[in-house]
Structures are given as structure tokens and as C-alpha cells.
Design an enzyme around this catalytic site. Sequence first.
Site, PDB file in Angstrom:
ATOM      1  N   ASP A   8       3.424  -9.829   1.504  1.00  0.00           N
ATOM      2  CA  ASP A   8       2.032  -9.830   1.948  1.00  0.00           C
ATOM      3  C   ASP A   8       1.501 -11.258   1.907  1.00  0.00           C
ATOM      4  O   ASP A   8       1.636 -11.939   0.881  1.00  0.00           O
ATOM      5  CB  ASP A   8       1.172  -8.942   1.049  1.00  0.00           C
ATOM      6  CG  ASP A   8       1.514  -7.461   1.208  1.00  0.00           C
ATOM      7  OD1 ASP A   8       2.452  -7.137   1.961  1.00  0.00           O
ATOM      8  OD2 ASP A   8       0.847  -6.630   0.562  1.00  0.00           O
ATOM      9  N   ASP A 130      -2.641   4.386   7.273  1.00  0.00           N
ATOM     10  CA  ASP A 130      -3.113   4.090   5.919  1.00  0.00           C
ATOM     11  C   ASP A 130      -4.176   5.123   5.568  1.00  0.00           C
ATOM     12  O   ASP A 130      -5.211   5.202   6.244  1.00  0.00           O
ATOM     13  CB  ASP A 130      -3.715   2.685   5.860  1.00  0.00           C
ATOM     14  CG  ASP A 130      -2.746   1.625   6.369  1.00  0.00           C
ATOM     15  OD1 ASP A 130      -1.535   1.812   6.195  1.00  0.00           O
ATOM     16  OD2 ASP A 130      -3.212   0.626   6.934  1.00  0.00           O
TER      17      ASP A 130
END
Length: 247
Positions: A8, A130
Site C-alpha cells: 500500500d 469493499d
Amino acid sequence: MQLYPAIDMKGGKCVRLTQGLFDKVKIYSDHPADMARLWVDRGATFLHLVDLDGALAGHSVNEDAIRAITASVDVPVELGGGIRSAEAVDEMLSLGVSRCIIGTKAVREPEFVRELIEKFGAERIVVGVDAKDGMVAVDGWEQVSSVSAADLCQRMKAYGVRHIVYTDISRDGMLTGPNVAATKALTDLTGLDVIASGGVSCMEDLDALYRSGIRGAIIGKALYENRVDLAEAVARYEKEEYGNGEI
């Protein structure tokens, strides 16, 4: 089961968030490409990249870091975060990205995904789902939509999507275990390659996913906190040393 070490990126650095909260950031490396090489050296055969700044901005922000990663490793990478146009997909593919993950725009403009599949092919496009309590979140997880994860996945399948990254936001970065039941339910419902994301904390969590027939797992904080040995995990789950999901 394909394993995906996660990298990330925020501000050009390799970080991890807790439950997707941008004010809960831990920096693990100033150079994401170094982390990419480390995971490949330890056996990674696919990498999962997220442009966290891009997810909020709505366009790619960490292109230099992405380019450095693809130039540094010889395994495929998938990328999510702020990819919201065909031009953005084309640009990311030109940087050496193998698969682009579409999240927010898949919820707001589902037909956009159909167009991407037609233009780039099903192996280049992944839909990121998500969810909070089964409902899909958008805009870097800042807002929860009125669309359920199950409904979105079914619609994406009808459009030709083959790969889904399913993240249970409540588990992400918490090291509390993945939501095996929800991920398995989506896999069984759709027959798609549903990749589990969020919560993997140890080999036992990977065991649970593997036994449930889930086809992919993203591993983030568990690797960075040395809770999972990547080389051992790759040998066990990708090379099917145990066979037929029997461990």
C-alpha cells in the site's frame, strides 16, 4: 490458492492503514520497490498494489513508485486506487501493471466495467468490492453505498468479470482473521475468483480460506509484522503440497 503480498502506497512510501483509516498509518518502507523485491525474493508470484492517495484523489498519485516496482520485479502486479477511466487503465497497463482494480466507479457506473472488459479483456480488469456489513463502500472507504456486495458481484459476473477482490473493511489491518464465511458465500454464489482481503493474521487464517475453496488471499500486515512466513505459505497453498484442500 494464489497469494498476493500487499504493498500500500501513500506519499510514495509503503504503509499500512488500520480499518482503512488514513489517520492510522504505519510506514514500513520509504521505498515500495524494495518491499516488492523482498516479497518476490521470498517466493511471491503476484503482488497487490494500492495507491491510497489515488483512492481519495480519484486519479493515480503514486505513479513513480508504481513504475519503480514494475521495473524491479518479474512477477505480475495488480493495482487499485483511483483508476476511474479507460485512459487511466491504459496508462497503468503501460507502466507494466498486469491487472487494474476498479472500485468506486464499478458501484456508481457499472456499465463502465463492461466497457473496460470489452476493451482490455477480462484478465486485465478486477473489481474491488469493499464492504461494511455487506454493503459496498466507495471513495477510499469514506462512504457506504446502498449496493450490496452480493448484488454487485452478480452484476459484474454478467458483464464478464472474472476476478473480485473482496475486502471486509472492519477486518482490514486488524489481524483478527478474514471474513471466511462472507468470502466463501460470494465465491459459492458467483463462481468467480474471489480474492479475500482484510484480516489475515497467521497461517491458520490462510488454512481456513484454503479449506473453504477460496481462490486467492491478500496478505498485508501479517507479513510486515512477521506473523506469516511467505516462503512457507507459497509452498503450502500455491504449490498444493497438501493437495485438494486437505491440510
